[in-house]
Design an enzyme around this catalytic site. Structure first.
Site, PDB file in Angstrom:
ATOM      1  CG  ASP A 155      20.832  -2.107  11.989  1.00  0.00           C
ATOM      2  OD1 ASP A 155      21.236  -1.699  10.884  1.00  0.00           O
ATOM      3  OD2 ASP A 155      21.486  -2.032  13.046  1.00  0.00           O
ATOM      4  CG  ASP A 185      30.589  -7.084  11.022  1.00  0.00           C
ATOM      5  OD1 ASP A 185      31.650  -6.510  10.743  1.00  0.00           O
ATOM      6  OD2 ASP A 185      29.473  -6.713  10.583  1.00  0.00           O
ATOM      7  CD  GLU A 230      34.340  -3.958  13.023  1.00  0.00           C
ATOM      8  OE1 GLU A 230      34.708  -3.129  12.182  1.00  0.00           O
ATOM      9  OE2 GLU A 230      33.149  -4.294  13.156  1.00  0.00           O
TER      10      GLU A 230
HETATM   11  C1  ACG Z   1      32.415  -3.771   9.882  1.00  0.00           C
HETATM   12  C2  ACG Z   1      33.059  -4.561   8.735  1.00  0.00           C
HETATM   13  C3  ACG Z   1      32.673  -3.891   7.442  1.00  0.00           C
HETATM   14  C4  ACG Z   1      31.206  -4.122   7.204  1.00  0.00           C
HETATM   15  C5  ACG Z   1      30.400  -3.866   8.412  1.00  0.00           C
HETATM   16  C6  ACG Z   1      28.957  -4.046   8.300  1.00  0.00           C
HETATM   17  C7  ACG Z   1      30.965  -3.715   9.659  1.00  0.00           C
HETATM   18  O1  ACG Z   1      34.407  -4.661   8.946  1.00  0.00           O
HETATM   19  O2  ACG Z   1      33.401  -4.368   6.339  1.00  0.00           O
HETATM   20  O3  ACG Z   1      30.761  -3.268   6.135  1.00  0.00           O
HETATM   21  O4  ACG Z   1      28.711  -5.435   8.350  1.00  0.00           O
HETATM   22  C8  ACG Z   1      31.913   1.411  11.401  1.00  0.00           C
HETATM   23  C9  ACG Z   1      31.445   0.224  12.214  1.00  0.00           C
HETATM   24  C10 ACG Z   1      32.257  -1.013  11.907  1.00  0.00           C
HETATM   25  C11 ACG Z   1      32.261  -1.284  10.393  1.00  0.00           C
HETATM   26  C12 ACG Z   1      32.789  -0.040   9.691  1.00  0.00           C
HETATM   27  C13 ACG Z   1      32.756  -0.184   8.182  1.00  0.00           C
HETATM   28  N1  ACG Z   1      33.038  -2.463  10.058  1.00  0.00           N
HETATM   29  O5  ACG Z   1      31.520   0.535  13.586  1.00  0.00           O
HETATM   30  O6  ACG Z   1      31.650  -2.094  12.572  1.00  0.00           O
HETATM   31  O7  ACG Z   1      31.961   1.079  10.019  1.00  0.00           O
HETATM   32  C14 ACG Z   1      34.404   5.736  13.030  1.00  0.00           C
HETATM   33  C15 ACG Z   1      33.236   5.102  13.763  1.00  0.00           C
HETATM   34  C16 ACG Z   1      33.227   3.596  13.524  1.00  0.00           C
HETATM   35  C17 ACG Z   1      33.203   3.308  12.047  1.00  0.00           C
HETATM   36  C18 ACG Z   1      34.416   3.937  11.392  1.00  0.00           C
HETATM   37  C19 ACG Z   1      34.323   3.734   9.887  1.00  0.00           C
HETATM   38  O8  ACG Z   1      33.327   5.339  15.158  1.00  0.00           O
HETATM   39  O9  ACG Z   1      32.066   3.030  14.137  1.00  0.00           O
HETATM   40  O10 ACG Z   1      33.173   1.863  11.841  1.00  0.00           O
HETATM   41  O11 ACG Z   1      34.419   5.355  11.666  1.00  0.00           O
HETATM   42  O12 ACG Z   1      35.171   4.555   9.233  1.00  0.00           O
HETATM   43  C20 ACG Z   1      39.102   7.018  15.204  1.00  0.00           C
HETATM   44  C21 ACG Z   1      37.839   7.105  16.050  1.00  0.00           C
HETATM   45  C22 ACG Z   1      36.806   6.094  15.557  1.00  0.00           C
HETATM   46  C23 ACG Z   1      36.561   6.303  14.082  1.00  0.00           C
HETATM   47  C24 ACG Z   1      37.876   6.157  13.340  1.00  0.00           C
HETATM   48  C25 ACG Z   1      37.725   6.341  11.833  1.00  0.00           C
HETATM   49  O13 ACG Z   1      39.730   5.804  15.481  1.00  0.00           O
HETATM   50  O14 ACG Z   1      38.158   6.833  17.413  1.00  0.00           O
HETATM   51  O15 ACG Z   1      35.599   6.250  16.262  1.00  0.00           O
HETATM   52  O16 ACG Z   1      35.624   5.289  13.645  1.00  0.00           O
HETATM   53  O17 ACG Z   1      38.812   7.113  13.826  1.00  0.00           O
HETATM   54  O18 ACG Z   1      37.243   7.592  11.529  1.00  0.00           O
HETATM   55  C26 ACG Z   1      30.442  -3.920   4.941  1.00  0.00           C
HETATM   56  C27 ACG Z   1      30.846  -3.064   3.756  1.00  0.00           C
HETATM   57  C28 ACG Z   1      30.042  -1.783   3.720  1.00  0.00           C
HETATM   58  C29 ACG Z   1      28.572  -2.135   3.672  1.00  0.00           C
HETATM   59  C30 ACG Z   1      28.220  -3.041   4.847  1.00  0.00           C
HETATM   60  C31 ACG Z   1      26.807  -3.558   4.783  1.00  0.00           C
HETATM   61  O19 ACG Z   1      32.233  -2.785   3.857  1.00  0.00           O
HETATM   62  O20 ACG Z   1      30.401  -1.069   2.560  1.00  0.00           O
HETATM   63  O21 ACG Z   1      27.812  -0.967   3.740  1.00  0.00           O
HETATM   64  O22 ACG Z   1      29.061  -4.173   4.873  1.00  0.00           O
END
Ligand code: ACG
Length: 480
Positions: A155, A185, A230
């Site tokens: 980070d 992102d 996002e």
């Molecule tokens: C973005 C991109 C993704 C990328 C990264 C990192 C960020 O689209 O392709 O990964 O550059 C979290 C983050 C997002 C992220 C995703 C992958 N996406 O917040 O920014 O992870 C919960 C969490 C979320 C989480 C989500 C993931 O709260 O924060 O997203 O789970 O499953 C309900 C709830 C909600 C919950 C959902 C799902 O809606 O209200 O809170 O979300 O259910 O359970 C890329 C690659 C990765 C690599 C990285 C470096 O894809 O593999 O590691 O780059």
């Protein structure tokens, strides 16, 4: 504006190395134009060693697998000739471990050391990511860094104001090349670590302060630059950011649309519109709702619907008849399949775009074998272009409707209601009005014509004297 989320690696290969590239997209702009797309969101194209491109090595260069800067300039020019906007994904929450900034930091360069977050005596090295228990502290040589998105992506430390200027330069660089906007992102993660107490903690107010400054910088260069955010979270968290960005991906609503159809329950859509979408269109929020079903982090639509194409068709009917900007994930228009078991491994929802019935032909990308989209399974542009009833042609017709009724983008929803089969609502602006019925069930139902005189059916239905007999998974749009 109808957007298309495009993964370069999987789209179209201009030089026969199996990997999709920028020139390939330029070659396929006419496909996108014919589909009706008005904007493309490119998944990260900056230099990166990861297949997905989200860990950046050099923010000022394109991924060599995708081409060179000149190819990108040409893509923008050609897209603009066709009235297609190009929006770039900018992952600035972290870099790659291979990024020069990180390498210098590891070597002890004072300036760059402060670009990252390092463990100290207070750090709990076993601390886990709150949503899936992944570790967040990683050892590189003799130091531990904070990396919310894994061991290859440290980070950036936005406590350091110098870094804010560095990121502004990144935005400026790409704006000068002519991009029309950015998809920000991981927008809620800029400040997600409490340095004082060494504990994971979202600091939404500080994120907002950061983005405000970046957005005002960007808009100073190009007032029309489109800023898309996002923030994947519950409506309560998403709400905190309302009004900050031009477009907000409406994650909560994406689940409502899919669940409505999956469970054949019209009440879910009514609830989704009331609890999420309506916030954007009652004047309370200045942002536009970015409506979508899935993205590259999620299971594909057809997989969620157990490969039922009629369910995908009604989902598109809903997407294209609601206020906001619709986003289509590449390949969903031909019903590509893909399942994600682990959000850290997303290849399976990003398989090569299927252009040909046989799975082979000019431009076909082959960077990975297809587990979910085999040849001769009707999941290809070639097969679907030939069939009037295909999902592809259905989506084309809907986008064409959407463009003729562009005012829907900024319309107000009223008279929202449901019965056992349908969800219905009126879309209105000062000068326009239509009424929409979606039959969410597989069985037929009756929709009264009321005062309306013109009827557009997406799906199947028969127009009778006073009513319309609407087939399952079909919609009718009524107009005076
Ligand atoms: C973005 C991109 C993704 C990328 C990264 C990192 C960020 O689209 O392709 O990964 O550059 C979290 C983050 C997002 C992220 C995703 C992958 N996406 O917040 O920014 O992870 C919960 C969490 C979320 C989480 C989500 C993931 O709260 O924060 O997203 O789970 O499953 C309900 C709830 C909600 C919950 C959902 C799902 O809606 O209200 O809170 O979300 O259910 O359970 C890329 C690659 C990765 C690599 C990285 C470096 O894809 O593999 O590691 O780059």
């Amino acid at each position: 504006m109808v957007f298309y989320e495009l993964f370069v690696r999987s789209f179209y290969d201009s030089n026969n190395d199996g990997i999709g590239d920028l020139k390939g997209i330029t070659m396929k702009l006419d496909y996108l134009k014919e589909l009706g797309v008005e904007g493309i969101w490119l998944l990260p194209i900056m230099q990166s060693a990861a297949f997905h491109g989200y860990t950046i090595i050099d923010f000022y260069n394109v991924n060599p697998s995708y081409g060179i800067i000149e190819d990108f300039k040409e893509l923008i020019q050609e897209a603009h000739k066709r009235d297609i906007k190009v929006v770039l994904d900018v992952p600035i929450n972290h870099t790659s471990v291979k990024c020069e900034w990180f390498q210098r930091a590891i070597e002890g360069d004072e300036k760059y050391k402060d670009y990252y977050v390092w463990a100290n005596e207070k750090t709990d090295l076993t601390e886990k990511r709150h949503w899936d228990d992944s570790l967040i502290w990683f050892k590189y040589k003799d130091k531990y860094f904070y990396g919310l998105f894994g061991s290859s992506s440290p980070d950036l430390n936005f406590e350091n104001k110098e870094l804010w200027n560095e990121i502004k330069n990144v935005f400026k660089f790409w704006l000068n090349l002519g991009v029309d906007g950015f998809r920000l992102d991981a927008a809620k993660h800029i400040f997600d670590y409490d340095i004082e107490n060494m504990k994971f903690k979202y600091q939404h107010d500080r994120n907002i302060e950061f983005w405000k400054e970046m957005i005002s910088y960007i808009k100073n260069i190009n007032p029309n630059a489109l800023i898309i955010s996002e923030i994947w979270d519950s409506p309560e968290v998403v709400k905190k950011y309302h009004g900050l960005f031009d477009v907000e991906f409406n994650f909560p609503f994406s689940y409502f649309i899919k669940d409505t159809i999956r469970y054949h329950d019209p009440r879910i859509l009514v609830q989704g519109i009331e609890e999420t979408l309506n916030h954007y269109i009652t004047g309370k929020v200045e942002s536009i709702s970015g409506n979508f079903f899935t993205n590259h982090d999620m299971e594909r639509l057809m997989t969620t619907f157990d490969e039922n194409e009629d369910m995908a068709k009604i989902a598109f009917n809903i997407l294209m008849t609601l206020p906001g900007y619709p986003f289509v994930f590449y390949g969903d228009e031909i019903g590509m399949r893909g399942k994600i078991i682990d959000v850290n491994y997303t290849e399976d929802s990003q398989e090569p775009m299927q252009w040909y019935e046989s799975g082979f032909g000019p431009g076909q990308t082959e960077w990975k074998g297809c587990k979910f989209n085999p040849p001769y399974s009707f999941i290809s542009v070639e097969e679907q272009e030939k069939n009037n009833n295909s999902l592809l042609n259905h989506v084309k017709k809907l986008i064409s409707f959407r463009k003729d009724y562009k005012w829907i983008e900024n319309s107000i929803i009223s008279n929202l209601s449901n019965d056992r089969f349908t969800v219905s609502y009126i879309l209105k602006t000062k000068d326009n009005e239509i009424k929409v019925y979606h039959n969410i069930k597989p069985q037929k139902t009756k929709v009264m014509k009321e005062k309306y005189k013109s009827y557009k059916i997406y799906g199947q239905g028969i127009i009778k004297d006073d009513y319309i007999e609407l087939d399952g998974y079909s919609s009718v749009i009524l107009e005076k």
